[in-house]
Each structure stands twice: as C-alpha cells, then as structure tokens.
Design a protein around this motif. Structure first.
Motif, PDB file in Angstrom:
ATOM      1  N   VAL A 190     -41.375  28.591 -36.018  1.00 25.71           N
ATOM      2  CA  VAL A 190     -42.392  27.856 -35.828  1.00 25.71           C
ATOM      3  C   VAL A 190     -43.469  28.531 -35.808  1.00 25.71           C
ATOM      4  O   VAL A 190     -43.414  29.190 -33.895  1.00 25.71           O
ATOM      5  CB  VAL A 190     -42.305  26.434 -36.523  1.00 25.71           C
ATOM      6  CG1 VAL A 190     -41.747  26.327 -37.458  1.00 25.71           C
ATOM      7  CG2 VAL A 190     -42.061  25.850 -34.856  1.00 25.71           C
ATOM      8  N   LYS A 191     -44.897  28.237 -35.518  1.00 29.82           N
ATOM      9  CA  LYS A 191     -46.470  28.480 -34.920  1.00 29.82           C
ATOM     10  C   LYS A 191     -46.113  27.610 -33.361  1.00 29.82           C
ATOM     11  O   LYS A 191     -45.434  26.821 -33.405  1.00 29.82           O
ATOM     12  CB  LYS A 191     -48.024  28.398 -35.477  1.00 29.82           C
ATOM     13  CG  LYS A 191     -48.662  28.345 -34.887  1.00 29.82           C
ATOM     14  CD  LYS A 191     -50.148  28.301 -35.657  1.00 29.82           C
ATOM     15  CE  LYS A 191     -51.407  28.294 -34.710  1.00 29.82           C
ATOM     16  NZ  LYS A 191     -52.567  27.548 -35.364  1.00 29.82           N
ATOM     17  N   SER A 192     -46.042  28.411 -32.665  1.00 29.73           N
ATOM     18  CA  SER A 192     -46.023  27.873 -30.760  1.00 29.73           C
ATOM     19  C   SER A 192     -47.057  26.222 -31.148  1.00 29.73           C
ATOM     20  O   SER A 192     -48.192  26.510 -31.196  1.00 29.73           O
ATOM     21  CB  SER A 192     -46.476  29.121 -30.132  1.00 29.73           C
ATOM     22  OG  SER A 192     -47.178  28.580 -28.994  1.00 29.73           O
ATOM     23  N   ALA A 194     -45.728  23.875 -32.424  1.00 29.70           N
ATOM     24  CA  ALA A 194     -45.757  22.902 -33.732  1.00 29.70           C
ATOM     25  C   ALA A 194     -44.277  22.919 -34.033  1.00 29.70           C
ATOM     26  O   ALA A 194     -43.888  22.326 -35.218  1.00 29.70           O
ATOM     27  CB  ALA A 194     -45.986  23.937 -34.655  1.00 29.70           C
ATOM     28  N   ASP A 203     -40.433  27.747 -30.888  1.00 23.89           N
ATOM     29  CA  ASP A 203     -41.673  27.849 -31.078  1.00 23.89           C
ATOM     30  C   ASP A 203     -41.555  29.068 -31.277  1.00 23.89           C
ATOM     31  O   ASP A 203     -40.857  30.640 -30.096  1.00 23.89           O
ATOM     32  CB  ASP A 203     -41.659  27.400 -29.336  1.00 23.89           C
ATOM     33  CG  ASP A 203     -42.951  26.730 -29.940  1.00 23.89           C
ATOM     34  OD1 ASP A 203     -43.717  26.126 -30.633  1.00 23.89           O
ATOM     35  OD2 ASP A 203     -42.934  25.573 -28.180  1.00 23.89           O
ATOM     36  N   GLY A 204     -42.977  29.498 -31.505  1.00 25.10           N
ATOM     37  CA  GLY A 204     -43.044  30.918 -31.989  1.00 25.10           C
ATOM     38  C   GLY A 204     -43.645  31.494 -30.453  1.00 25.10           C
ATOM     39  O   GLY A 204     -43.898  30.879 -29.784  1.00 25.10           O
ATOM     40  N   THR A 206     -46.959  32.671 -28.770  1.00 25.18           N
ATOM     41  CA  THR A 206     -48.262  32.926 -28.894  1.00 25.18           C
ATOM     42  C   THR A 206     -49.186  34.005 -28.530  1.00 25.18           C
ATOM     43  O   THR A 206     -48.978  35.230 -28.162  1.00 25.18           O
ATOM     44  CB  THR A 206     -48.672  31.890 -26.891  1.00 25.18           C
ATOM     45  OG1 THR A 206     -48.111  30.875 -27.444  1.00 25.18           O
ATOM     46  CG2 THR A 206     -50.337  31.475 -27.305  1.00 25.18           C
ATOM     47  N   THR A 209     -47.778  35.998 -33.902  1.00 27.20           N
ATOM     48  CA  THR A 209     -48.088  35.586 -35.033  1.00 27.20           C
ATOM     49  C   THR A 209     -46.927  36.096 -36.303  1.00 27.20           C
ATOM     50  O   THR A 209     -45.898  35.388 -37.424  1.00 27.20           O
ATOM     51  CB  THR A 209     -49.020  34.101 -35.786  1.00 27.20           C
ATOM     52  OG1 THR A 209     -49.987  33.519 -34.971  1.00 27.20           O
ATOM     53  CG2 THR A 209     -48.668  33.524 -37.223  1.00 27.20           C
ATOM     54  N   SER A 212     -43.670  36.693 -34.535  1.00 28.72           N
ATOM     55  CA  SER A 212     -42.593  35.570 -34.471  1.00 28.72           C
ATOM     56  C   SER A 212     -42.717  35.254 -36.428  1.00 28.72           C
ATOM     57  O   SER A 212     -40.539  34.576 -36.314  1.00 28.72           O
ATOM     58  CB  SER A 212     -43.149  34.313 -34.106  1.00 28.72           C
ATOM     59  OG  SER A 212     -43.612  34.475 -32.998  1.00 28.72           O
ATOM     60  N   ASN A 213     -43.566  35.616 -37.162  1.00 30.78           N
ATOM     61  CA  ASN A 213     -42.887  35.682 -38.391  1.00 30.78           C
ATOM     62  C   ASN A 213     -41.472  36.349 -39.043  1.00 30.78           C
ATOM     63  O   ASN A 213     -41.686  36.060 -39.986  1.00 30.78           O
ATOM     64  CB  ASN A 213     -44.283  35.837 -39.326  1.00 30.78           C
ATOM     65  CG  ASN A 213     -45.050  34.773 -39.578  1.00 30.78           C
ATOM     66  OD1 ASN A 213     -44.933  33.586 -38.968  1.00 30.78           O
ATOM     67  ND2 ASN A 213     -46.373  34.711 -39.634  1.00 30.78           N
TER      68      ASN A 213
END
Length: 233
Positions: A190-192, A194, A203-204, A206, A209, A212-213
């Motif tokens: 998920v988004k850092s 979140a 955590d993704g 920072t 994005t 990470s996706n």
C-alpha cells in the motif's frame, strides 16, 4: 596492383576488413566468456532464492553448497495446480525457466527445507516504472504465511524504486498472510504510511509509487496463479 588509398574502393575494403576483424574478436570473446557468464547468472539466481529463505551473505562456493542442501525440488506447475515437471533432478526443470516464459501455464516453484521445516519459494515477474521487476516469495509449510522475500529490478530509480532490492523493504513481508482462510489473495503493498492491517499489508516506498504498485500487482498476479497448487498441499 597498388590501391589508391584515397579512393572510395580502398575506403570500403578497409572498413569491411575492420568490421570483419572486430566481429570475429567479439564472437571469440563471447564464446570464451559465455560459460563464466552463465555460471555467474546461475549463482546469482541461487543467491536470490536463498535470500527469500532469509539465507544471505554467502560467498559463491557456499551458495552452491547451501542451495543443494535446502532446495529439494524445482517443480513446474500451472495455474490449475497440475504438476508439469516434478523437478527431482536439481536445476533441470523449474530452475531453467526464464522470467519471460513464466505465466499461468509455466510456473516454477521451489520445494525447500529450512531448519527441518518445509518452505515453498514462488518466483514472480512484473513491471516497474522503467523496466522489469521480479522476485521470490517464500511461504511457510501452511502455504499461507510469508517466510521471506527477495525483489530486484532492471532499471528503477536509485534511492527510490531501486530500494525494492534492499533487505529493509524485503524484511517487511516476513510473517504477513499471503492468503486468507478462504484462499483469497490478501498480501499487498500500500501507499507509504497507509498500512491499516499489518497482518497482510506492507508499506510502499516513499516517492516510488509506481514501482511499489508494480510490486503489488506482481504479487497479486502470481499468488493467484500459485493458489491452486498450494491449496492441494
């Protein structure tokens, strides 16, 4: 007959000769170094598989020995859970599958033993921001809980997306649930900042994005592919 060194004919013949000589030298160098290059690629792949099993920092000789000790089979299965090749001869079946050939009809899976406990190492491949990404996710014997992971990339941005290769990011996956009790794929990135459910969310990175996706999408896709095989265990 002496050629005129200022003529077009001389220039063409000279250029052709240089190209032929260079091509020969390059072909010779490639042939001479191919075995060494292939050996280094095999060692690197084995290091990555071992890293997913939380076995890191070994020299090349130790990697070979440890790999032979912990990797029992390298199967090839499909998304229906059928075993296509049993991988009883090490490095002959699943290990030979290249990332570009992986998919629902060709899924390598490594059956391993670490400290006497069975582990499943699942290779996967996807796309990051700038190029290919790949990884290995190791599951415990229950086929649901993440034991360890390793991720890498072709060309992600240094200090951002490239951080998927760092152990700090990879260690976040250990202990997370890959599948729910009903078999649904739940492991995700998920988004850092979140994360709401630490049992299944990571955590993704920072500022990275899209990379990470890419890791998230790769994990979701391949865990879905491996689900049928693991549900039979």
């Amino acid at each position: 007959m002496k050629l005129n060194t200022n003529s077009n004919t001389y220039t063409i013949l000279y250029a052709t000769g240089v190209v032929v000589v260079v091509a020969f030298l390059l072909a010779f160098a490639y042939a001479a170094l191919k075995d060494r290059s292939d050996a280094n690629e095999r060692i690197d792949k084995k290091q990555q598989i071992l890293a997913a099993l939380n076995i890191r920092g070994l020299d090349k000789a130790a990697v070979e020995d440890k790999y032979k000790e912990v990797v029992l089979q390298d199967l090839i299965v499909n998304a229906q859970g059928d075993v296509l090749k049993e991988g009883k001869e090490q490095d002959k079946d699943g290990f030979t599958v290249e990332r570009k050939n992986m998919g629902p009809d060709c899924l390598p899976i490594y059956i391993c033993s670490v400290g006497g406990a069975k582990k499943y190492v699942l290779p996967m491949a996807g796309k990051g921001l700038w190029g290919g990404i790949w990884g290995f996710v190791a599951l415990d014997e229950d086929g649901r809980t993440v034991f360890g992971s390793y991720f890498s990339h072709e060309s992600e941005t240094a200090g951002l997306g490239a951080l998927i290769k760092e152990q700090k990011f990879q260690d976040e996956f250990a202990g997370k649930k890959a599948y729910a009790d009903d078999g649904a794929v739940v492991l995700t990135v998920v988004k850092s900042g979140a994360v709401q459910d630490k049992s299944k969310e990571v955590d993704g990175i920072t500022g990275a994005t899209l990379t990470s996706n890419g890791v998230r999408d790769m994990i979701l896709e391949y865990l879905a592919h491996y689900k049928a095989f693991l549900s039979k265990k």
